[in-house]
Design an enzyme around this catalytic site. Structure first.
Site, PDB file in Angstrom:
ATOM      1  N   THR A  31       0.820  -1.218   0.000  1.00 21.42           N
ATOM      2  CA  THR A  31       0.000   0.000   0.000  1.00 21.42           C
ATOM      3  C   THR A  31       0.850   1.263   0.000  1.00 21.42           C
ATOM      4  O   THR A  31       1.984   1.259   0.513  1.00 21.42           O
ATOM      5  CB  THR A  31      -0.902  -0.005   1.258  1.00 21.42           C
ATOM      6  OG1 THR A  31      -1.449   1.301   1.451  1.00 21.42           O
ATOM      7  CG2 THR A  31      -0.106  -0.345   2.529  1.00 21.42           C
ATOM      8  N   ASP A  32       0.287   2.333  -0.518  1.00 23.82           N
ATOM      9  CA  ASP A  32       0.970   3.641  -0.466  1.00 23.82           C
ATOM     10  C   ASP A  32       1.141   4.137   0.970  1.00 23.82           C
ATOM     11  O   ASP A  32       1.956   5.018   1.233  1.00 23.82           O
ATOM     12  CB  ASP A  32       0.200   4.687  -1.302  1.00 23.82           C
ATOM     13  CG  ASP A  32      -1.242   4.915  -0.865  1.00 23.82           C
ATOM     14  OD1 ASP A  32      -1.716   4.261   0.085  1.00 23.82           O
ATOM     15  OD2 ASP A  32      -1.909   5.758  -1.500  1.00 23.82           O
ATOM     16  N   GLU A  33       0.378   3.569   1.901  1.00 23.22           N
ATOM     17  CA  GLU A  33       0.421   4.090   3.269  1.00 23.22           C
ATOM     18  C   GLU A  33       1.770   3.858   3.939  1.00 23.22           C
ATOM     19  O   GLU A  33       2.087   4.507   4.932  1.00 23.22           O
ATOM     20  CB  GLU A  33      -0.716   3.493   4.109  1.00 23.22           C
ATOM     21  CG  GLU A  33      -2.049   3.819   3.487  1.00 23.22           C
ATOM     22  CD  GLU A  33      -3.232   3.687   4.416  1.00 23.22           C
ATOM     23  OE1 GLU A  33      -3.061   3.785   5.638  1.00 23.22           O
ATOM     24  OE2 GLU A  33      -4.341   3.483   3.897  1.00 23.22           O
ATOM     25  N   TYR A  57      -1.584  -0.033  11.160  1.00 26.45           N
ATOM     26  CA  TYR A  57      -1.787  -0.782   9.907  1.00 26.45           C
ATOM     27  C   TYR A  57      -0.624  -0.549   8.954  1.00 26.45           C
ATOM     28  O   TYR A  57      -0.005  -1.490   8.431  1.00 26.45           O
ATOM     29  CB  TYR A  57      -3.108  -0.366   9.245  1.00 26.45           C
ATOM     30  CG  TYR A  57      -3.146  -0.701   7.765  1.00 26.45           C
ATOM     31  CD1 TYR A  57      -3.079  -2.024   7.336  1.00 26.45           C
ATOM     32  CD2 TYR A  57      -3.205   0.316   6.798  1.00 26.45           C
ATOM     33  CE1 TYR A  57      -3.071  -2.333   5.980  1.00 26.45           C
ATOM     34  CE2 TYR A  57      -3.198   0.013   5.447  1.00 26.45           C
ATOM     35  CZ  TYR A  57      -3.136  -1.305   5.043  1.00 26.45           C
ATOM     36  OH  TYR A  57      -3.122  -1.613   3.706  1.00 26.45           O
ATOM     37  N   LYS A 117       2.316  -3.172   7.360  1.00 24.99           N
ATOM     38  CA  LYS A 117       2.561  -3.416   5.932  1.00 24.99           C
ATOM     39  C   LYS A 117       4.016  -3.064   5.582  1.00 24.99           C
ATOM     40  O   LYS A 117       4.654  -3.759   4.780  1.00 24.99           O
ATOM     41  CB  LYS A 117       1.591  -2.608   5.068  1.00 24.99           C
ATOM     42  CG  LYS A 117       0.144  -3.061   5.155  1.00 24.99           C
ATOM     43  CD  LYS A 117      -0.074  -4.483   4.657  1.00 24.99           C
ATOM     44  CE  LYS A 117      -0.027  -4.610   3.155  1.00 24.99           C
ATOM     45  NZ  LYS A 117      -0.397  -5.981   2.700  1.00 24.99           N
TER      46      LYS A 117
END
Ligand code: TYD
Length: 337
Positions: free
Chosen positions: A125-127, A151, A155
């Site tokens: 994810t970009d997060e 979260y 990741k």
């Protein structure tokens, strides 16, 4: 090719399983999914009976199961979607995120290493890059990792483990990082389905903070196409960003949903902000475009409206998932806001 797709009953995973079987009808797909709250067999009802598709209920943390499946099914590639993905839930309780997102990835990597599986794709994810300010350029793959939510941290940790297994043991792994997805079958804890369903039920639409947070939205099938190209053409050890260069302020999307459904703007309710809320995400996907020949195909407003319409027509789908455990979460999170 025989694929092990993990988390294939979730939102993005189920679209990918369908995409793969449609575009590579000679392949076999084994879908390993634990069917936690957000996994739903109904997401793949239309392909469940295909002879080259098999569903297995189980966790990616179960080493013996993963290994025996990979052996018996002669798996050529693992595509890992299985993850807890909701930031707000990770704020309430980070431990399932650590267990599945980091521990489960480690299990898959260990099996990939032991059995010398020729391909591994980690869907991320970009997060993991953290937040951008309004003036920053979109993030490319060389940016440092700076996750802000439990979260995102889980990741990022998993991505680093994939990197380490590639460098240390030669596991032929690629990592894909994508911006916010939307489309049918997304669990109604995420912005778009939650707002559509609340609007349909004439319930308040809870907007965090000032509602001016920015996300870069991509239609789920465009993302699946990118993952598939990364599986086929991605260079081991590399990371590929996927974003549609489609940055939107949350309020713009929420207003669009209300307008499409002919619901009043008065349903908007400003609530207490998410702690650590990332102001803006945006990805530069020049590398995926140049190396993989990828580009997103879907127009944002057309695909958004089709998505809203899907929820209008699938009331039974979302009513079935918004029970017991969902309600408990909803009350715990929104009750205090
Ligand atoms: P979300 O769909 O949870 O994705 P992420 O946080 O992973 O980007 O949220 C998207 C944006 O919408 C984010 O800025 C938070 C905001 N949001 C609300 O304002 N209200 C809500 O009820 C939800 C779920 C999200």
């Amino acid at each position: 090719m025989n694929l092990l797709v993990t988390g294939g009953c979730g939102f993005i995973g189920s679209h990918y399983v369908r995409y793969r079987l449609t575009h590579h009808p000679g392949d076999r797909v084994v879908n390993l999914d634990a069917l936690t709250y957000s996994g739903n067999l109904a997401n793949l009802e239309d392909i469940a009976d295909r002879p080259n598709y098999r569903f297995v209920r189980g966790s990616i943390c179960d080493r013996a199961l993963v290994e025996s499946l990979c052996r018996s099914e002669r798996i050529d590639a693992i595509v890992n979607f299985a993850a807890h993905t909701h930031v707000d839930r990770s704020i309430l309780d980070a431990s399932p995120f650590v267990e599945t997102n980091i521990g489960g990835t480690l299990t898959l990597l260990d099996v990939a290493r032991a059995l010398q599986i020729p391909r591994y794709v980690q869907v991320s994810t970009d997060e993991v890059y953290g937040a951008l300010t309004a003036d920053d350029p979109p993030t490319d793959e060389r940016a440092p990792l700076a996750p802000n939510s439990p979260y995102a941290a889980s990741k990022a940790a998993a991505d680093l483990m994939v990197r380490a297994y590639h460098v240390t043991y030669g596991v032929p792994a690629v990592v894909t990082r994508c911006t916010n997805n939307y489309g049918p079958c997304q669990f109604p804890e995420k912005l778009i389905p939650l707002m559509v369903i609340n609007a349909l039920n004439d319930k308040p639409l809870p907007v965090y903070g000032d509602g001016r947070y920015v996300r870069d939205w991509i239609y789920v099938v465009d993302h699946c196409e990118g993952i598939d190209l990364a599986l086929q053409k991605g260079r081991p050890g590399e990371i590929y960003n996927f974003g549609a260069s489609n940055e939107r302020v949350n309020l713009e999307i929420i207003e669009r949903i209300l307008d499409y459904l002919n619901k009043p703007r008065s349903l908007i309710q400003y609530v207490k902000d998410r702690p650590g809320h990332d102001r803006r995400y945006a990805l530069n996907s020049g590398k995926a475009r140049a190396e993989l020949g990828w580009s997103p195909r879907h127009d944002f407003y057309a695909a958004l409206e089709a998505t809203i319409q899907w929820y209008v027509e699938h009331r039974a789908w979302w009513e079935a998932v918004m029970t017991g455990e969902y309600q408990k979460y909803y009350d715990a999170w929104y009750g205090g806001r």
